[in-house]
Design a protein around this motif. Structure first.
Motif, PDB file in Angstrom:
ATOM      1  N   THR A 255      44.176  45.285  41.938  1.00 43.69           N
ATOM      2  CA  THR A 255      44.293  46.310  42.759  1.00 43.69           C
ATOM      3  C   THR A 255      42.887  47.331  41.979  1.00 43.69           C
ATOM      4  OG1 THR A 255      46.339  46.407  43.415  1.00 43.69           O
ATOM      5  CG2 THR A 255      45.146  48.442  43.701  1.00 43.69           C
ATOM      6  N   THR A 256      41.993  47.849  43.112  1.00 49.28           N
ATOM      7  CA  THR A 256      40.794  48.713  42.592  1.00 49.28           C
ATOM      8  C   THR A 256      41.253  50.054  42.809  1.00 49.28           C
ATOM      9  OG1 THR A 256      39.373  48.572  44.449  1.00 49.28           O
ATOM     10  CG2 THR A 256      39.349  46.724  43.081  1.00 49.28           C
ATOM     11  N   ASP A 257      40.288  50.984  42.195  1.00 50.02           N
ATOM     12  CA  ASP A 257      40.362  52.233  42.440  1.00 50.02           C
ATOM     13  C   ASP A 257      39.956  52.546  44.013  1.00 50.02           C
ATOM     14  OD1 ASP A 257      37.765  51.739  42.327  1.00 50.02           O
ATOM     15  OD2 ASP A 257      37.230  53.525  41.116  1.00 50.02           O
ATOM     16  N   ARG A 258      39.239  51.722  44.514  1.00 49.33           N
ATOM     17  CA  ARG A 258      38.866  52.066  45.955  1.00 49.33           C
ATOM     18  C   ARG A 258      40.107  51.473  47.018  1.00 49.33           C
ATOM     19  NH1 ARG A 258      32.620  50.439  47.026  1.00 49.33           N
ATOM     20  NH2 ARG A 258      31.838  51.993  45.580  1.00 49.33           N
ATOM     21  N   GLY A 259      41.265  50.957  46.399  1.00 45.02           N
ATOM     22  CA  GLY A 259      42.282  50.439  47.264  1.00 45.02           C
ATOM     23  C   GLY A 259      42.286  49.267  47.835  1.00 45.02           C
ATOM     24  N   ASP A 260      41.394  48.373  47.151  1.00 49.16           N
ATOM     25  CA  ASP A 260      41.089  46.986  47.927  1.00 49.16           C
ATOM     26  C   ASP A 260      41.999  46.063  46.655  1.00 49.16           C
ATOM     27  OD1 ASP A 260      38.983  47.408  49.430  1.00 49.16           O
ATOM     28  OD2 ASP A 260      37.632  47.489  47.336  1.00 49.16           O
ATOM     29  N   ARG A 261      42.590  45.185  47.663  1.00 52.13           N
ATOM     30  CA  ARG A 261      43.729  44.172  47.012  1.00 52.13           C
ATOM     31  C   ARG A 261      42.953  42.680  46.900  1.00 52.13           C
ATOM     32  NH1 ARG A 261      49.180  42.586  46.792  1.00 52.13           N
ATOM     33  NH2 ARG A 261      49.415  40.321  47.178  1.00 52.13           N
ATOM     34  N   ILE A 262      42.579  42.313  45.688  1.00 48.33           N
ATOM     35  CA  ILE A 262      42.019  41.159  45.749  1.00 48.33           C
ATOM     36  C   ILE A 262      42.845  40.021  45.006  1.00 48.33           C
ATOM     37  CG2 ILE A 262      39.786  39.938  44.687  1.00 48.33           C
ATOM     38  CD1 ILE A 262      38.635  42.630  44.310  1.00 48.33           C
ATOM     39  N   GLU A 263      42.966  38.907  45.454  1.00 48.66           N
ATOM     40  CA  GLU A 263      43.634  37.722  45.108  1.00 48.66           C
ATOM     41  C   GLU A 263      42.833  36.575  44.343  1.00 48.66           C
ATOM     42  OE1 GLU A 263      46.311  36.027  47.883  1.00 48.66           O
ATOM     43  OE2 GLU A 263      47.490  38.024  48.082  1.00 48.66           O
ATOM     44  N   ALA A 264      43.233  35.914  43.224  1.00 50.89           N
ATOM     45  CA  ALA A 264      42.411  35.131  42.504  1.00 50.89           C
ATOM     46  C   ALA A 264      43.323  34.224  41.831  1.00 50.89           C
ATOM     47  CB  ALA A 264      41.402  35.800  41.782  1.00 50.89           C
ATOM     48  N   ASP A 265      42.861  33.184  41.278  1.00 49.64           N
ATOM     49  CA  ASP A 265      43.567  32.359  40.420  1.00 49.64           C
ATOM     50  C   ASP A 265      43.528  32.594  38.859  1.00 49.64           C
ATOM     51  OD1 ASP A 265      44.266  30.161  42.347  1.00 49.64           O
ATOM     52  OD2 ASP A 265      42.081  30.279  42.755  1.00 49.64           O
ATOM     53  N   GLU A 266      42.148  33.364  38.633  1.00 45.10           N
ATOM     54  CA  GLU A 266      41.962  33.765  37.244  1.00 45.10           C
ATOM     55  C   GLU A 266      41.324  34.911  37.359  1.00 45.10           C
ATOM     56  OE1 GLU A 266      43.571  32.350  34.719  1.00 45.10           O
ATOM     57  OE2 GLU A 266      43.845  30.209  35.270  1.00 45.10           O
ATOM     58  N   ILE A 267      41.379  35.803  36.158  1.00 47.00           N
ATOM     59  CA  ILE A 267      40.546  37.154  35.841  1.00 47.00           C
ATOM     60  C   ILE A 267      39.929  37.022  34.735  1.00 47.00           C
ATOM     61  CG2 ILE A 267      42.651  38.593  35.477  1.00 47.00           C
ATOM     62  CD1 ILE A 267      41.097  40.883  36.706  1.00 47.00           C
ATOM     63  N   LEU A 268      38.647  37.309  34.459  1.00 48.66           N
ATOM     64  CA  LEU A 268      37.879  37.287  33.190  1.00 48.66           C
ATOM     65  C   LEU A 268      37.724  38.850  33.239  1.00 48.66           C
ATOM     66  CD1 LEU A 268      36.050  36.650  30.830  1.00 48.66           C
ATOM     67  CD2 LEU A 268      34.411  36.045  32.569  1.00 48.66           C
ATOM     68  N   PHE A 269      37.934  39.461  32.063  1.00 48.75           N
ATOM     69  CA  PHE A 269      37.797  40.474  31.321  1.00 48.75           C
ATOM     70  C   PHE A 269      36.314  40.489  30.556  1.00 48.75           C
ATOM     71  CE2 PHE A 269      41.748  41.888  33.118  1.00 48.75           C
ATOM     72  CZ  PHE A 269      41.567  43.252  33.771  1.00 48.75           C
ATOM     73  N   ALA A 270      35.211  40.852  30.978  1.00 49.21           N
ATOM     74  CA  ALA A 270      34.088  41.016  29.969  1.00 49.21           C
ATOM     75  C   ALA A 270      33.684  42.253  29.872  1.00 49.21           C
ATOM     76  CB  ALA A 270      32.796  40.137  30.677  1.00 49.21           C
ATOM     77  N   THR A 271      34.547  43.017  29.183  1.00 49.68           N
ATOM     78  CA  THR A 271      34.428  44.515  29.343  1.00 49.68           C
ATOM     79  C   THR A 271      34.093  45.203  27.865  1.00 49.68           C
ATOM     80  OG1 THR A 271      36.842  44.800  28.971  1.00 49.68           O
ATOM     81  CG2 THR A 271      35.878  45.129  31.273  1.00 49.68           C
ATOM     82  N   GLY A 272      33.577  44.302  26.943  1.00 45.87           N
ATOM     83  CA  GLY A 272      33.028  44.780  25.669  1.00 45.87           C
ATOM     84  C   GLY A 272      33.640  43.956  24.511  1.00 45.87           C
TER      85      GLY A 272
END
Length: 476
Positions: A255-272
């Motif tokens: 869920t994003t700060d814009r209210g979007d809902r995104i479905e996925a099989d995997e999520i990669l955090f490349a945030t530092g």
């Protein structure tokens, strides 16, 4: 736990990645007795989870992209990549996550390898807890070098541990192509992994909190890369933050700060990245566990006579090639001090000063198109107080680029110091531009005067002819 008697070495190195290996090699070359401590695989992050596997994944992607731009060849490469073959080749470049060859090389230098977790236990003291419950106690006569690198930093979102997100290690080592992948972050890791997995068959969504991709480079770089990713089929969303992430069965729900809902099989955090210094005994020598370590230009920790921090842990330039450069500097400085040779602190181009970490750090992003930069961007140069001019040239207008590929799109920029008449930075974006970067690095690091650079004639018809075009544009 059985504890051995203290064993003395001249130098003790914590971490056997490329940085630690190079510190040990330089110390041994100077005749110093050296021990190296490693808790994982000898060869470190670069060999098994970063540089080598990521570039092995990307090379077929970029080769196919180039081939598709060449009439006479493009029709032969319209099908999908063979993901199984790509992953198998990736595995071969990691030696299937076995370090026998790296161990053999390290031991051939004469360094002594200790397997286990190493911690400082006071000034010049290191303890190593081995895999069989044994404890080794090591004393360093001259130096301890912390070369433990960095790890992926995952944001502290509620329930994220239950989601089991990918970090960079998972993204480069995955054994199957996820059907849907969300990539959080628009830096180098995010861009490269989005490029690789989209080309291998994933449906990729990139979420970027800021205004664009690759924010540490010139703005036009991120714009061209984002445009190409979108054309390839990725969904790039800027100005978007992740508010929550959960796993519903096999599905990751974002869920994003814009209210979007995104479905996925995997999520990669490349945030530092964060320093791997939280459990190495820094508190026993008056330093903060988990902190980046501040060093001088010889990579010696501020306020210490014996402790060095080399590579990612000093936060000067989180790049393998820069870490190896620092390792050569630190190794030479340790050897000189051990021999009682005074260092010329004012000699910025001497063997004991990491000068390039200030002014000439090169980096290539292996996206499609490639991005390559060294030195300062325009914004950085102006912020540093230099009186500069940005000189731009469209790479598609260079004969060598048009021969390289039909429809070639790219751009070059050099940052000219108007007072010194030297280059403060150079940036390229376009297919194959990574091979242009070393010439730019020499020009920036060597502070080559522009009137002298004018006489470095580029071969025709190569993409390197852009150097002549940039200089002509500057001269008007």
């Amino acid at each position: 736990m059985t504890e051995s008697e203290s064993i003395a070495y001249d130098v003790v190195v914590l971490g056997a990645g490329p940085v630690g290996e190079n510190v040990a090699d330089r110390a041994r070359a100077a005749g110093l007795a050296t021990a190296v401590v490693e808790s994982e695989l000898v060869g470190g992050e670069c060999s098994y989870w970063a540089c080598m596997p990521s570039k092995a994944l990307l090379r077929p992607v970029l080769a196919r992209a180039d081939a598709r731009r060449l009439p006479g060849l493009s029709q032969s490469v319209q099908g999908p990549l063979d993901a199984t073959a790509v992953l198998a080749r990736r595995d071969s470049f990691t030696s299937h996550w076995k370090d026998d060859g790296q161990v053999q090389w390290l031991e051939s230098t004469g360094a002594v390898l200790y397997r286990g977790h190493g911690r400082l236990a006071g000034p010049r003291q290191v303890t190593v807890d081995g895999p069989e419950g044994e404890r080794h106690v090591l004393t360093a006569r001259h130096a301890v070098a912390v070369c433990t690198g960095s790890r992926a930093a995952v944001p502290d979102l509620p329930g994220i541990d239950r989601v089991k997100p990918w970090t960079s290690r998972d993204a480069t080592g995955a054994q199957a192509v996820p059907g849907r992948l969300v990539v959080v972050g628009g830096g180098v890791v995010g861009v490269e992994m989005a490029t690789a997995w989209q080309a291998l068959g994933s449906e990729v969504t990139v979420l970027v909190r800021g205004k664009g991709l690759l924010p540490r480079m010139e703005p036009f770089v991120g714009e061209l890369v984002a445009e190409a990713l979108a054309e390839a089929g990725a969904n790039v969303r800027t100005g978007t933050s992740v508010e929550s992430v959960t796993r519903e069965g096999p599905t990751v729900v974002v869920t994003t700060d814009r209210g979007d809902r995104i479905e996925a099989d995997e999520i990669l955090f490349a945030t530092g990245r964060a320093p791997r210094t939280d459990d190495i005994g820094l508190d026993t020598v008056g330093l903060e566990p988990g902190s980046w370590l501040t060093v001088d230009d010889s990579c010696r920790v501020t306020g210490s006579e014996w402790l060095y921090a080399v590579g990612d842990v000093n936060h000067r330039a989180l790049l393998t090639h820069q870490g190896k450069y620092q390792a050569r500097i630190a190794g030479a400085a340790i050897a000189a001090r051990a021999a009682g040779v005074p260092l010329l602190e004012s000699d910025r181009w001497g063997a004991h000063a990491a000068t390039a970490d200030h002014a000439a750090v090169p980096q290539v992003v292996f996206a499609d198109p490639e991005a390559a930069a060294v030195g300062l961007s325009l914004a950085e140069a102006e912020q540093a107080g230099h009186r500069v001019r940005a000189v731009d040239f469209d790479l598609s207008s260079v004969a060598g680029a048009s021969l390289y590929a039909d429809g070639y799109r790219g751009r070059a920029r050099m940052i000219v110091d108007l007072d010194e008449e030297i280059l403060r930075g150079v940036t390229f974006v376009g297919p194959g531009v990574g091979e242009l970067l070393h010439s730019a690095t020499i020009a920036v690091a060597g502070e080559v005067p522009l009137n002298r650079l004018w006489h470095a004639v580029p071969a025709y018809p190569t993409v390197s002819e852009v150097w002549l075009r940039l200089l002509e544009t500057y001269r008007g």
